[in-house]
Design a protein around this motif. Structure first.
Motif, PDB file in Angstrom:
ATOM      1  N   PRO A   1     -17.566 -55.325  28.715  1.00 38.34           N
ATOM      2  CA  PRO A   1     -18.212 -56.070  27.900  1.00 38.34           C
ATOM      3  C   PRO A   1     -17.471 -57.486  27.463  1.00 38.34           C
ATOM      4  CG  PRO A   1     -18.730 -53.814  27.746  1.00 38.34           C
ATOM      5  CD  PRO A   1     -17.586 -54.106  28.708  1.00 38.34           C
ATOM      6  N   ALA A   2     -16.321 -57.111  27.054  1.00 36.91           N
ATOM      7  CA  ALA A   2     -15.387 -58.421  26.556  1.00 36.91           C
ATOM      8  C   ALA A   2     -15.445 -59.682  27.552  1.00 36.91           C
ATOM      9  CB  ALA A   2     -14.035 -57.978  26.161  1.00 36.91           C
ATOM     10  N   ASP A   3     -15.448 -59.260  28.798  1.00 33.94           N
ATOM     11  CA  ASP A   3     -15.807 -60.476  29.699  1.00 33.94           C
ATOM     12  C   ASP A   3     -16.612 -61.459  29.446  1.00 33.94           C
ATOM     13  OD1 ASP A   3     -13.236 -59.500  30.777  1.00 33.94           O
ATOM     14  OD2 ASP A   3     -14.528 -58.539  32.443  1.00 33.94           O
ATOM     15  N   LEU A   4     -17.822 -60.733  28.927  1.00 34.76           N
ATOM     16  CA  LEU A   4     -19.034 -61.603  28.442  1.00 34.76           C
ATOM     17  C   LEU A   4     -18.778 -62.519  27.622  1.00 34.76           C
ATOM     18  CD1 LEU A   4     -21.898 -59.052  28.423  1.00 34.76           C
ATOM     19  CD2 LEU A   4     -21.314 -60.610  30.100  1.00 34.76           C
ATOM     20  N   ALA A   5     -17.752 -62.033  26.429  1.00 30.04           N
ATOM     21  CA  ALA A   5     -17.414 -63.162  25.346  1.00 30.04           C
ATOM     22  C   ALA A   5     -16.515 -64.198  26.107  1.00 30.04           C
ATOM     23  CB  ALA A   5     -16.689 -62.509  24.284  1.00 30.04           C
ATOM     24  N   GLN A   6     -15.551 -63.853  26.849  1.00 30.74           N
ATOM     25  CA  GLN A   6     -14.925 -65.183  27.675  1.00 30.74           C
ATOM     26  C   GLN A   6     -15.832 -65.860  28.383  1.00 30.74           C
ATOM     27  OE1 GLN A   6     -11.889 -63.241  30.011  1.00 30.74           O
ATOM     28  NE2 GLN A   6     -10.982 -62.119  28.080  1.00 30.74           N
ATOM     29  N   LEU A   7     -16.981 -65.143  29.150  1.00 26.33           N
ATOM     30  CA  LEU A   7     -17.795 -66.222  29.808  1.00 26.33           C
ATOM     31  C   LEU A   7     -18.552 -67.122  28.806  1.00 26.33           C
ATOM     32  CD1 LEU A   7     -19.307 -66.883  32.585  1.00 26.33           C
ATOM     33  CD2 LEU A   7     -20.958 -64.869  32.185  1.00 26.33           C
ATOM     34  N   ALA A   8     -19.063 -66.707  27.689  1.00 27.91           N
ATOM     35  CA  ALA A   8     -19.747 -67.293  26.715  1.00 27.91           C
ATOM     36  C   ALA A   8     -18.786 -68.520  26.245  1.00 27.91           C
ATOM     37  CB  ALA A   8     -20.353 -66.444  25.727  1.00 27.91           C
ATOM     38  N   ALA A   9     -17.570 -68.401  26.234  1.00 24.76           N
ATOM     39  CA  ALA A   9     -16.677 -69.534  25.603  1.00 24.76           C
ATOM     40  C   ALA A   9     -16.764 -70.588  26.416  1.00 24.76           C
ATOM     41  CB  ALA A   9     -15.300 -68.945  25.467  1.00 24.76           C
ATOM     42  N   GLY A  10     -16.924 -70.489  27.779  1.00 24.09           N
ATOM     43  CA  GLY A  10     -17.113 -71.583  28.720  1.00 24.09           C
ATOM     44  C   GLY A  10     -18.527 -72.072  29.029  1.00 24.09           C
ATOM     45  N   LEU A  11     -19.388 -71.317  29.036  1.00 26.09           N
ATOM     46  CA  LEU A  11     -20.967 -71.436  29.238  1.00 26.09           C
ATOM     47  C   LEU A  11     -21.851 -71.050  28.126  1.00 26.09           C
ATOM     48  CD1 LEU A  11     -21.162 -70.430  33.022  1.00 26.09           C
ATOM     49  CD2 LEU A  11     -21.260 -72.684  32.125  1.00 26.09           C
TER      50      LEU A  11
ATOM     51  N   GLU B   1     -30.662 -58.916  22.029  1.00 20.70           N
ATOM     52  CA  GLU B   1     -29.864 -59.027  21.010  1.00 20.70           C
ATOM     53  C   GLU B   1     -29.245 -57.581  20.355  1.00 20.70           C
ATOM     54  OE1 GLU B   1     -28.619 -61.807  19.720  1.00 20.70           O
ATOM     55  OE2 GLU B   1     -29.739 -62.630  21.647  1.00 20.70           O
ATOM     56  N   ARG B   2     -30.135 -56.583  20.500  1.00 19.22           N
ATOM     57  CA  ARG B   2     -29.723 -55.152  20.090  1.00 19.22           C
ATOM     58  C   ARG B   2     -28.438 -54.764  20.811  1.00 19.22           C
ATOM     59  NH1 ARG B   2     -35.174 -54.130  18.901  1.00 19.22           N
ATOM     60  NH2 ARG B   2     -35.466 -53.345  20.971  1.00 19.22           N
ATOM     61  N   HIS B   3     -28.714 -54.927  22.377  1.00 17.29           N
ATOM     62  CA  HIS B   3     -27.557 -54.651  23.511  1.00 17.29           C
ATOM     63  C   HIS B   3     -26.245 -55.351  23.177  1.00 17.29           C
ATOM     64  CE1 HIS B   3     -26.165 -52.639  26.844  1.00 17.29           C
ATOM     65  NE2 HIS B   3     -25.698 -53.895  27.293  1.00 17.29           N
ATOM     66  N   LEU B   4     -26.284 -56.580  22.805  1.00 18.91           N
ATOM     67  CA  LEU B   4     -25.150 -57.539  22.382  1.00 18.91           C
ATOM     68  C   LEU B   4     -24.477 -56.881  21.194  1.00 18.91           C
ATOM     69  CD1 LEU B   4     -26.119 -61.127  23.254  1.00 18.91           C
ATOM     70  CD2 LEU B   4     -24.737 -59.620  24.676  1.00 18.91           C
ATOM     71  N   ARG B   5     -25.377 -56.509  20.069  1.00 22.01           N
ATOM     72  CA  ARG B   5     -24.642 -55.839  18.989  1.00 22.01           C
ATOM     73  C   ARG B   5     -23.906 -54.410  19.223  1.00 22.01           C
ATOM     74  NH1 ARG B   5     -29.428 -58.061  16.440  1.00 22.01           N
ATOM     75  NH2 ARG B   5     -30.510 -56.068  16.616  1.00 22.01           N
ATOM     76  N   ARG B   6     -24.705 -53.603  20.027  1.00 20.96           N
ATOM     77  CA  ARG B   6     -24.016 -52.560  20.522  1.00 20.96           C
ATOM     78  C   ARG B   6     -22.536 -52.757  20.886  1.00 20.96           C
ATOM     79  NH1 ARG B   6     -29.423 -50.890  21.961  1.00 20.96           N
ATOM     80  NH2 ARG B   6     -29.267 -51.426  24.069  1.00 20.96           N
ATOM     81  N   LEU B   7     -22.679 -53.795  21.853  1.00 18.23           N
ATOM     82  CA  LEU B   7     -21.287 -54.159  22.393  1.00 18.23           C
ATOM     83  C   LEU B   7     -20.272 -54.759  21.578  1.00 18.23           C
ATOM     84  CD1 LEU B   7     -22.721 -55.524  26.063  1.00 18.23           C
ATOM     85  CD2 LEU B   7     -21.992 -53.108  25.332  1.00 18.23           C
TER      86      LEU B   7
ATOM     87  N   PRO C   1     -24.468 -57.215  38.226  1.00 18.92           N
ATOM     88  CA  PRO C   1     -24.827 -56.185  37.321  1.00 18.92           C
ATOM     89  C   PRO C   1     -24.053 -56.396  35.769  1.00 18.92           C
ATOM     90  CG  PRO C   1     -23.928 -55.528  39.181  1.00 18.92           C
ATOM     91  CD  PRO C   1     -23.371 -56.921  39.178  1.00 18.92           C
ATOM     92  N   MET C   2     -24.858 -55.876  34.798  1.00 20.29           N
ATOM     93  CA  MET C   2     -24.301 -55.959  33.464  1.00 20.29           C
ATOM     94  C   MET C   2     -23.196 -55.150  33.201  1.00 20.29           C
ATOM     95  SD  MET C   2     -25.761 -57.981  31.141  1.00 20.29           S
ATOM     96  CE  MET C   2     -25.328 -57.020  29.546  1.00 20.29           C
ATOM     97  N   PRO C   3     -22.022 -55.629  32.680  1.00 21.31           N
ATOM     98  CA  PRO C   3     -20.959 -54.825  32.446  1.00 21.31           C
ATOM     99  C   PRO C   3     -21.274 -53.727  31.233  1.00 21.31           C
ATOM    100  CG  PRO C   3     -20.415 -56.794  31.629  1.00 21.31           C
ATOM    101  CD  PRO C   3     -21.617 -56.822  32.101  1.00 21.31           C
ATOM    102  N   GLY C   4     -20.484 -52.764  31.291  1.00 18.29           N
ATOM    103  CA  GLY C   4     -20.899 -51.738  30.287  1.00 18.29           C
ATOM    104  C   GLY C   4     -21.905 -50.677  30.494  1.00 18.29           C
ATOM    105  N   PRO C   5     -22.470 -50.103  29.244  1.00 20.78           N
ATOM    106  CA  PRO C   5     -23.364 -48.947  29.338  1.00 20.78           C
ATOM    107  C   PRO C   5     -24.707 -49.505  30.103  1.00 20.78           C
ATOM    108  CG  PRO C   5     -23.084 -49.710  27.201  1.00 20.78           C
ATOM    109  CD  PRO C   5     -22.002 -50.093  28.030  1.00 20.78           C
ATOM    110  N   ALA C   6     -25.477 -48.661  30.765  1.00 22.12           N
ATOM    111  CA  ALA C   6     -26.708 -49.165  31.457  1.00 22.12           C
ATOM    112  C   ALA C   6     -27.640 -49.679  30.188  1.00 22.12           C
ATOM    113  CB  ALA C   6     -27.524 -47.750  31.836  1.00 22.12           C
TER     114      ALA C   6
END
Length: 325
Positions: free
Chosen positions: A185-195, A211-217, A265-270
Motif C-alpha cells: 500500500p505504501a507504494d501507492l503513495a510513491q506512485l502518486a508522488a509522480g503521477l 476513498e474509504r479503502h484509501l482511508r483504511r490504508l 492488482p491492488m496491493p494490500g487487503p482484498a
C-alpha cells in the motif's frame, strides 16, 4: 362468531350443493367418494356456523328450508367463481406487464444494456432502461419511478427490498506499463508522488468505495482530477493523465484503447466491488429472479473478454454470483 370468522368454507359449500343436486346425503356421499357420516357432519357444521337449518329433515325426499334455498343460489355463483381463480392466476403468472422500468449503473451499460433491453422486451409491452449513478436509481426505485435497478450498492439499510447478487469484481490499478507494479500500500503513495490519481467522483458509489479503502490504508493522496463516468477516468489515463483505481467492467464500459497501459492488482487487503439487482419486495413475482439469472448468464460469458482486458490473473477473481442476499 368473531367478526373475522367466515361462516363457511368452499369445501363445505361444495358438499352442500352436491346434497342439493343428489337429493339425499347418501347419494351425495357416493358422488363425492365420502362416507355418509362425513357428509352429514359437514352439513351439520355448516348449519352450526351459519346459525340456521338448511334442510327440512322431516321431509322425504330431503327438502331445503328457505335459508337453504337462498344459500343454494348464492353458493353456486361462489363455487363457479372460485373454480375460475386458478386458471386466471396461471394466466396472470405468464402475462406481459404493460411497462417495466429499470435503472442500470453506467459501468454496466456496454455489457448489459442491449441484452437486458431484449429480455425486458419479452416481459413487457414497453421497456425503459436508464443508465446513470446508482444513487440516482435508488431514489427512483423508492419513489416508484423505477421497478428495479442493477447497481453497485445493495441498499442494505432500506427495508422492503429484495436483492439478487450478480457479481463480484476486483478493483485494479490502471497505470503506465513501464512502471513497476506497487507491491505494498505504501507504494501507492510513491506512485502518486509522480503521477496524479484520477478518481471516480465522490457522487458515485465506486468513488466512495475507493476513498474509504484509501482511508483504511491510511493513504491521503492528492485530489487533482475526477470524473463521474468510466470513460472519463479511462480516457484521461490513456491520454497520459496519471493512474486510476478502477474495475474490469469500468474498463470494458470505457472502450478506450489501453496501449502503453497495464492493469495491476491492488496491493494490500482484498478490495472488490459488488453489483446487485434490487426490486421492491413481492411486487413483481418471479420476474426479478428471472432477470437476475439472465444477467448472471450474460456476465459469465465475458470471461474471455476480461482475460484479454486485464489479464488472466486478475480476471480469475471476477466472480458471477448464484445465491440470493
Amino acid at each position: 362468531m368473531p367478526p373475522d370468522t367466515l361462516p363457511f368454507d368452499l369445501r363445505g359449500l361444495e358438499i352442500f350443493l352436491t346434497v342439493c343436486d343428489a337429493g339425499t346425503m347418501a347419494a351425495a356421499a357416493r358422488r363425492l367418494a365420502l362416507t355418509q357420516p362425513a357428509v352429514s357432519q359437514a352439513i351439520a357444521e355448516l348449519e352450526r356456523r351459519i346459525g340456521v337449518a338448511l334442510f327440512d329433515r322431516g321431509a322425504r325426499p330431503l327438502a331445503l328450508t328457505a335459508a337453504g334455498g337462498a344459500l343454494r343460489q348464492r353458493a353456486s355463483a361462489l363455487i363457479s367463481e372460485a373454480r375460475q381463480i386458478a386458471p386466471l392466476l396461471r394466466e396472470a403468472e405468464h402475462a406481459r406487464l404493460p411497462l417495466l422500468r429499470a435503472g442500470l449503473v453506467d459501468s454496466l451499460s456496454r455489457a448489459l444494456m442491449a441484452p437486458l433491453a431484449g429480455k425486458l422486451g419479452e416481459m413487457a409491452d414497453q421497456a425503459s432502461i436508464l443508465s446513470g449513478l446508482t444513487a440516482s436509481h435508488a431514489g427512483a426505485l423508492l419513489t416508484r419511478q423505477l421497478d428495479l435497478l442493477v447497481g453497485a450498492d445493495d441498499l442494505d439499510e432500506i427495508e422492503g427490498l429484495e436483492r439478487w447478487p450478480l457479481l463480484t469484481e476486483p478493483y485494479v490499478l490502471l497505470m503506465p506499463a513501464a512502471l513497476p507494479a506497487p507491491a505494498r500500500p505504501a507504494d501507492l503513495a510513491q506512485l502518486a508522488a509522480g503521477l496524479p490519481l484520477v478518481r471516480f467522483s465522490a457522487r458515485s458509489k465506486t468513488g466512495m468505495e475507493v476513498e474509504r479503502h484509501l482511508r483504511r490504508l491510511r493513504l491521503d493522496l492528492p485530489r487533482r482530477l475526477e470524473f463521474d463516468t468510466p470513460y472519463g477516468v479511462t480516457a484521461s489515463i490513456a491520454a497520459g493523465g496519471g493512474f486510476a483505481i478502477t474495475t474490469p467492467l469500468c474498463l470494458l464500459e470505457a472502450a478506450v484503447a489501453l496501449d502503453g497501459l497495464a492493469c495491476r492488482p491492488m496491493p494490500g487487503p482484498a478490495f472488490t466491488r459488488h453489483l446487485t439487482l434490487i426490486a421492491r419486495r413481492q411486487e413483481l413475482g418471479r420476474l426479478p429472479r428471472e432477470i437476475a439469472g439472465f444477467c448472471r448468464t450474460h456476465l459469465a460469458g465475458l470471461a474471455e473478454t476480461f482475460d484479454r482486458l486485464v489479464g488472466r490473473e486478475i480476471a480469475a477473481t471476477f466472480r458471477v454470483e448464484g445465491t440470493q442476499a
